[in-house]
Design an enzyme around this catalytic site. Structure first.
Site, PDB file in Angstrom:
ATOM      1  N   ASP A  91     -11.161   9.933  -7.091  1.00 11.09           N
ATOM      2  CA  ASP A  91     -10.894   8.947  -6.038  1.00 11.09           C
ATOM      3  C   ASP A  91     -12.233   8.424  -5.506  1.00 11.09           C
ATOM      4  OD1 ASP A  91      -9.415   7.529  -4.117  1.00 11.09           O
ATOM      5  OD2 ASP A  91      -9.424   9.216  -2.694  1.00 11.09           O
ATOM      6  N   HIS A 101      -8.555   3.678   5.951  1.00  6.27           N
ATOM      7  CA  HIS A 101      -8.598   5.126   5.705  1.00  6.27           C
ATOM      8  C   HIS A 101      -8.554   5.893   7.021  1.00  6.27           C
ATOM      9  CE1 HIS A 101     -10.673   3.824   1.843  1.00  6.27           C
ATOM     10  NE2 HIS A 101      -9.600   4.457   1.438  1.00  6.27           N
ATOM     11  N   GLY A 136      -5.271   4.253   2.139  1.00  2.00           N
ATOM     12  CA  GLY A 136      -5.085   4.306   3.589  1.00  2.00           C
ATOM     13  C   GLY A 136      -3.619   4.303   3.986  1.00  2.00           C
ATOM     14  N   SER A 151      -1.798   6.989   4.748  1.00  4.12           N
ATOM     15  CA  SER A 151      -1.469   7.988   5.766  1.00  4.12           C
ATOM     16  C   SER A 151      -1.297   7.246   7.079  1.00  4.12           C
ATOM     17  CB  SER A 151      -2.626   8.979   5.937  1.00  4.12           C
ATOM     18  OG  SER A 151      -2.590   9.962   4.945  1.00  4.12           O
ATOM     19  N   ASN A 167      -1.812   6.221  -1.959  1.00  9.75           N
ATOM     20  CA  ASN A 167      -2.753   7.322  -1.719  1.00  9.75           C
ATOM     21  C   ASN A 167      -2.502   7.985  -0.360  1.00  9.75           C
ATOM     22  OD1 ASN A 167      -3.927   6.439  -4.069  1.00  9.75           O
ATOM     23  ND2 ASN A 167      -5.966   6.125  -3.202  1.00  9.75           N
TER      24      ASN A 167
HETATM   25 ZN   LIG Z   1      -9.245   5.166  -0.571  1.00  4.43          ZN
END
Ligand SMILES: [Zn+2]
Length: 288
Positions: free
Chosen positions: A82, A179, A208, A210, A229
Site C-alpha cells: 500500500d 486518510h 480513506g 474508514s 481500503n
Molecule cells: Zn491510501
C-alpha cells in the site's frame, strides 16, 4: 491455494457491482483477524502493508504469514503493498512474494508520476503482478505520508491519459476522501467518480474509506469503486480492546490476554466491512 494476484477478483467485483476490501495489517494478530473473518464470510480479501509496516514486520514475514493463511483457509488472499514509495521498496516486496503493488507517485508532478509508475509497471508485469497507482492527492495522514488540506481531485480526462501511458491495472481516485479520521464531514464528488468510471475501464480504488458513512461507501461502489481500503477503523478497534484490558487489569502481562480481545474486536469490524462492500460468499462464484 497460495497467494493470488488481485486482477481477476477486482474485475469480477467491477463487473458485478461489489467491492473487495483491502485491510491494512501489521502483525500476526491483525493478519489472523482479517483472514479468519474473510474465511468465515467466504470472501476474497486483500491484505495490505504500507512501507512503514514492511519496515516494521519484514516483507518476508508478511508473505510467509499471508501464505500460511491462504493455504489454511483456501480462499483468495492477495498480499499488496500500500502506498509504495519508491522502486527499491517495490523490488523488496516483489522479491519477498507480494502479489500486488501500489506505487504512489501522486505527490510528484504529472510527468514524473507517469515515469515512476511506468517503471514499476514494467518490473511488476514481468513477474505477473498487477499495479495500482494514484492520481490526484488524497488528503490526511497515512503512514509517514502527510498531505495537507483537501488534496487535489482526480481529473477524469487526465486519468484516461495516465492509464494509457502507464499501463497500470487499477487506479486510486481522489474524490474527497481522506486518510485517517474525518475532522469535518467529507464532501464526496460522486459526479466526478461517475465521469471517471465512464472514461476508464480498469478497477477504481477508494482510499480513506474508514470513518465514511456506510451509505457513502455503498454509493461509491454503485458508481464504480471495486476496491475499498480500510486501515484506521481496524487500528482503533484493536487498540481500544487492548486499552480496555489494561484499564480493567492494569497488572496484566500476558500478550495472549491482551491480544485475544483485540483480535475479536477487529474481526467484528472486518465482518461489517465485508458485508458492506458485498464481497461475502463471492469465493465460490469466481472460477480459480
Ligand atoms: Zn491510501
Amino acid at each position: 491455494m497460495g497467494l493470488v494476484t488481485s486482477t481477476k477478483y477486482l474485475l469480477h467485483a467491477r463487473d458485478n457491482k461489489y467491492a473487495i476490501c483491502a485491510f491494512n495489517i501489521h502483525n500476526l494478530e491483525t493478519l489472523k483477524a482479517v483472514t479468519s473473518t474473510s474465511f468465515e464470510s467466504n470472501s476474497p480479501v486483500i491484505l495490505q502493508a504500507t512501507p512503514g509496516t514492511v519496515r516494521f514486520a519484514g516483507a518476508d514475514y508478511l508473505v510467509a504469514m499471508a501464505k500460511t493463511a491462504a493455504d489454511k483457509y483456501n480462499i483468495p488472499i492477495v498480499m499488496h503493498l500500500d502506498h509504495g514509495e519508491d522502486y527499491n521498496m517495490v523490488l523488496e516486496c516483489l522479491r519477498a512474494g507480494f502479489t500486488s503493488i501500489m506505487i504512489d507517485g501522486s505527490k510528484h508532478p504529472y510527468t514524473e508520476n507517469i515515469s515512476i509508475v511506468k517503471k514499476v509497471v514494467e518490473l511488476s508485469h514481468a513477474l505477473g503482478v498487477p499495479v495500482e497507482a494514484e492520481l490526484g492527492t488524497i488528503g490526511g495522514v497515512e503512514d509517514d505520508l502527510s498531505i495537507m488540506g483537501d488534496g487535489v481531485y482526480t481529473n477524469p480526462e487526465v486519468a484516461f491519459d495516465f492509464i494509457e501511458k502507464t499501463g497500470v491495472d487499477s487506479l486510486a481516485v481522489a474524490i474527497g476522501t481522506c486518510h485517517g479520521l474525518y475532522k469535518k464531514k467529507p464532501q464526496l464528488d460522486y459526479v466526478r467518480l461517475a465521469e471517471i468510471r465512464k472514461l476508464v475501464s480498469i478497477p477504481l480504488v477508494l482510499h480513506g474509506a474508514s470513518d465514511l458513512l456506510d451509505e457513502s461507501v455503498k454509493k461509491c461502489i454503485e458508481l464504480g469503486i471495486s476496491k475499498v481500503n480500510i486501515a484506521t477503523e481496524l487500528k482503533i478497534a484493536f487498540s481500544a480492546a487492548v486499552q480496555t484490558v489494561y484499564y480493567e487489569k492494569p497488572a496484566e502481562n500476558d500478550p495472549r490476554k491482551l491480544f485475544t480481545p483485540a483480535i475479536d474486536a477487529m474481526k467484528a469490524v472486518v465482518k461489517n466491512k465485508i458485508n458492506l462492500v458485498g464481497s461475502a460468499d463471492k469465493v465460490t462464484r469466481i472460477s480459480h
